[in-house]
Motif scaffolding. Structure first.
Motif, mmCIF file in Angstrom:
data_model
loop_
_atom_site.group_PDB
_atom_site.id
_atom_site.type_symbol
_atom_site.label_atom_id
_atom_site.label_comp_id
_atom_site.label_asym_id
_atom_site.label_seq_id
_atom_site.Cartn_x
_atom_site.Cartn_y
_atom_site.Cartn_z
ATOM 1 N N LEU A 17 49.099 41.441 43.269
ATOM 2 C CA LEU A 17 49.412 40.020 43.156
ATOM 3 C C LEU A 17 50.237 39.704 41.919
ATOM 4 O O LEU A 17 51.132 38.845 41.956
ATOM 5 C CB LEU A 17 48.116 39.202 43.148
ATOM 6 C CG LEU A 17 47.362 39.148 44.480
ATOM 7 C CD1 LEU A 17 46.013 38.461 44.303
ATOM 8 C CD2 LEU A 17 48.180 38.405 45.539
ATOM 9 N N VAL A 18 49.960 40.381 40.799
ATOM 10 C CA VAL A 18 50.717 40.073 39.578
ATOM 11 C C VAL A 18 52.159 40.558 39.664
ATOM 12 O O VAL A 18 52.987 40.178 38.818
ATOM 13 C CB VAL A 18 50.025 40.653 38.318
ATOM 14 C CG1 VAL A 18 48.662 40.022 38.113
ATOM 15 C CG2 VAL A 18 49.946 42.169 38.373
ATOM 16 N N GLN A 19 52.470 41.383 40.664
ATOM 17 C CA GLN A 19 53.879 41.748 40.874
ATOM 18 C C GLN A 19 54.654 40.564 41.447
ATOM 19 O O GLN A 19 55.876 40.480 41.291
ATOM 20 C CB GLN A 19 53.979 42.945 41.834
ATOM 21 C CG GLN A 19 53.148 44.151 41.440
ATOM 22 C CD GLN A 19 53.337 44.578 40.005
ATOM 23 O OE1 GLN A 19 54.469 44.723 39.530
ATOM 24 N NE2 GLN A 19 52.220 44.777 39.306
ATOM 25 N N ILE A 20 53.925 39.654 42.092
ATOM 26 C CA ILE A 20 54.551 38.449 42.640
ATOM 27 C C ILE A 20 54.759 37.406 41.555
ATOM 28 O O ILE A 20 55.816 36.779 41.445
ATOM 29 C CB ILE A 20 53.681 37.872 43.777
ATOM 30 C CG1 ILE A 20 53.486 38.924 44.873
ATOM 31 C CG2 ILE A 20 54.288 36.593 44.344
ATOM 32 C CD1 ILE A 20 52.467 38.525 45.938
ATOM 33 N N LEU A 67 45.338 30.935 42.960
ATOM 34 C CA LEU A 67 45.898 30.424 44.215
ATOM 35 C C LEU A 67 45.468 31.279 45.395
ATOM 36 O O LEU A 67 45.182 30.759 46.493
ATOM 37 C CB LEU A 67 47.423 30.377 44.123
ATOM 38 C CG LEU A 67 48.003 29.338 43.163
ATOM 39 C CD1 LEU A 67 49.521 29.493 43.085
ATOM 40 C CD2 LEU A 67 47.639 27.931 43.608
ATOM 41 N N PHE A 68 45.411 32.574 45.186
ATOM 42 C CA PHE A 68 44.982 33.487 46.246
ATOM 43 C C PHE A 68 43.539 33.196 46.645
ATOM 44 O O PHE A 68 43.210 33.102 47.833
ATOM 45 C CB PHE A 68 45.129 34.932 45.768
ATOM 46 C CG PHE A 68 44.751 35.961 46.790
ATOM 47 C CD1 PHE A 68 45.557 36.199 47.896
ATOM 48 C CD2 PHE A 68 43.590 36.705 46.649
ATOM 49 C CE1 PHE A 68 45.207 37.156 48.839
ATOM 50 C CE2 PHE A 68 43.229 37.665 47.575
ATOM 51 C CZ PHE A 68 44.040 37.887 48.682
ATOM 52 N N GLN A 69 42.654 33.026 45.655
ATOM 53 C CA GLN A 69 41.249 32.769 45.956
ATOM 54 C C GLN A 69 41.062 31.423 46.633
ATOM 55 O O GLN A 69 40.284 31.300 47.589
ATOM 56 C CB GLN A 69 40.423 32.829 44.661
ATOM 57 C CG GLN A 69 40.255 34.240 44.126
ATOM 58 C CD GLN A 69 39.358 34.310 42.900
ATOM 59 O OE1 GLN A 69 38.966 35.384 42.490
ATOM 60 N NE2 GLN A 69 39.029 33.172 42.307
#
Length: 578
Positions: free
Chosen positions: A190-193, A202-204
């Motif tokens: 996710l931190v690559q995004i 936001l994902f959670q």
């Protein structure tokens, strides 16, 4: 009924209500101005209840049918005992032993009556209504928008040292399985995004909102009105635990979300009598969810194993896809945690993380009990005897584990010897061992927070200050920040026992699942719906390091889901909606 008899019934109900109200309040609090207001409300409520029970000749006709009596009567006797033990506060205001006995007996009688009454009400309850193809969007949008307020208020997330440890791994690629590595890998992707904690927030928020919407849509398919479910979703969206945890970057949050999804899948299997398993896309969802449960927290894998066995036993006709799912997940787990972890030089979890409860029991016995010379010598190798008392905290093992004096290599080198010494100490000091366990596991079973040094660690609203990564919160809207902080603080102040103690949700799960067992006639299979969370609770109780709500966060969405599930009418479960 004549007017005279009706009046006599009302008077009798009022007298019984007065006694019940006084006993119930006295069980929890001394009388003061606030309790008089609560007492008036209870008096009116109990008067109406007792009057209705006195006039109803067929009371409890649903739950006390001949086929249910052997189960319902023991439950109605035992559940109030559990409820009283869990919710009992300090009772120094009760002046005499005789008064205490009277209050306990009357409170127990009241809780038996309330248990049977609520069970009967829910058994008969039926919320039929219309469905709409657009309701999924409604069930998703309400919590998503509500929880975005927390995202704005405490941007970009809330983080503790545990969160920062995973954040560091996601950037250094130096892996440790102290926190479940697959969960860390999700963060790494996710931190690559977006290289910000906000991406996981936001994902959670999105994942939990989607899972809740999926659960409500599943219930709607069995005849419950989408309007009622939509209104209930507003309540759920306003639930403070869910709001702040949606942006709290702990492994426990995402694990609890997928465990809740696993419970929803159990619901779909049970209510469709296994027909849900006939669709390939459903099997794919079960497979992905099973993998997430197994990998996202260390106790998730044993939960998956036990659930896999139960599913094969209950849904024997669908054994092929269930066995395929079980074998595939097991194989992937063994490969990832074996050869892949070895190839990546993953540091294993420290032994002390798995022996929290035994450590607490040993500490309590060292301080207050009796040890043999052999046991004393062994314990001294782990930590000097004088330091056990120095670092012992009855409600958390972390002060001992991280004292710098605790040598868990002694345990790791010979686990068999540790288990032998520990079991011997417990056998010689059973009362102290049980005492240590009940205190350390207080947050699991006890609704009422114990007196100090008892505590509850509920939530944080900031990123751990002065961290090495330079992460900090940024104020986007000061009004939102102040309002959200005030809302959380007040909920904790006024509703600590109900909203902010996981045991409250556990008792609700037990009560609602048993009522569903009676209502839907699914035999024991209804318990499969709650079993994943119950197994997780059991595994947490066996290894609990501290009184942190987050370890038992999975209790919350399941309890709320069961509230909505019990609205399904009995006749609706025979229809096919899948």
């Amino acid at each position: 009924m004549s007017k005279g008899n009706a009046l006599l019934t009302w008077i009798s109900a009022a007298v019984a209500s007065f006694i019940a109200t006084g006993a119930l309040i006295s069980f929890y609090e001394p009388f003061y101005s606030l309790t008089f207001g609560i007492g008036l409300f209870l008096f009116v409520l109990f008067t109406l209840l007792f009057y209705r029970l006195a006039r109803n000749t067929n009371r409890f006709k649903g739950i006390l049918q001949s086929s249910y009596k052997k189960w319902t009567l023991p439950f109605a006797v035992l559940f109030p005992i559990l409820l009283m033990a869990s919710s009992a506060p300090d009772q120094s205001h009760i002046e005499s032993r005789l008064m205490m006995v009277g209050i306990y007996l009357l409170t127990y009688a009241v809780y038996i009556c309330l248990t049977l009454t609520l069970m009967e009400f829910l058994y008969q309850f039926d919320t039929k209504g219309t469905a709409t193809p657009y309701s999924f969007v409604l069930y998703f949008a309400i919590p998503f928008l509500a929880w975005m307020v927390y995202f704005i208020a405490f941007f970009p997330a809330t983080m503790t040292p545990d969160s920062l440890s995973q954040w560091g791994q996601a950037h250094s690629f130096e892996w440790s399985n102290w926190h479940p590595l697959v969960h860390t890998w999700v963060l790494t992707v996710l931190v690559q995004i977006w290289d910000s904690p906000g991406v996981l927030s936001l994902f959670q928020i999105t994942v939990i909102s989607l899972i809740w919407a999926y659960g409500m849509k599943s219930i709607e398919k069995y005849g419950v009105s989408y309007k009622i479910l939509g209104l209930f979703t507003i309540v759920v969206a306003a639930w403070p635990v869910l709001g702040i945890y949606s942006i709290s970057l702990w492994k426990d949050v995402l694990y609890s979300a997928v465990l809740f999804l696993f419970c929803i899948l159990m619901f779909k299997m049970v209510f469709s009598k296994g027909a849900w398993l006939h669709q390939k896309h459903n099997l794919l969802l079960l497979f992905i969810t099973s993998l997430a449960v197994a990998f996202f927290r260390h106790n998730g894998f044993p939960v998956f194993l036990v659930m896999g066995v139960f599913l094969l036993l209950v849904f024997r006709k669908q054994w092929k896809p269930l066995l395929a799912n079980f074998v595939a997940v097991l194989a992937i787990y063994l490969v990832v945690t074996g050869p892949i972890f070895s190839a990546l030089d993953v540091r294993p979890t420290e032994t002390k993380e798995a022996v929290g409860i035994p450590t607490q029991q040993i500490a309590n016995i060292v301080i207050n009990g009796d040890l043999t010379e052999e046991q004393e010598a062994y314990v001294s190798r782990i930590m000097p005897l004088q330091d056990w008392e120095k670092y012992y905290h009855p409600y958390k093992v972390d002060p001992i584990k991280f004292s710098g004096k605790f040598d868990d290599t002694v345990i790791a080198e010979d686990m068999g010897e540790f288990l032998k010494m520990w079991s011997g100490m417990v056998a010689n000091n059973p009362v102290l061992a049980v005492e240590a366990f009940l205190r350390e596991a207080s947050i699991v079973w006890q609704m009422h927070e114990p007196k100090g040094p008892g505590y509850t660690s509920n939530f944080v609203t900031n990123i751990f200050y002065n961290n090495e990564y330079g992460l900090e919160n940024k104020v986007i809207s000061s009004k939102a920040t102040v309002a959200a902080q005030r809302y959380l603080d007040k909920s904790e102040t006024y509703f600590l026992t109900t909203i902010w103690r996981p045991a409250s949700y556990l008792l609700a799960i037990l009560f609602l699942t048993y009522t569903a067992f009676l209502k839907y006639g699914k035999r024991g299979s209804v318990w499969l719906i709650s079993l994943p969370v119950l197994l997780s609770v059991g595994s947490v109780a066996a290894t609990l390091p501290a009184q942190d709500f987050r370890y038992l966060f999975s209790n919350v969405p399941l309890a709320l889901f069961l509230v909505a599930m019990i609205w399904i009418g009995r006749g609706e479960t025979t229809r096919s909606h899948e």
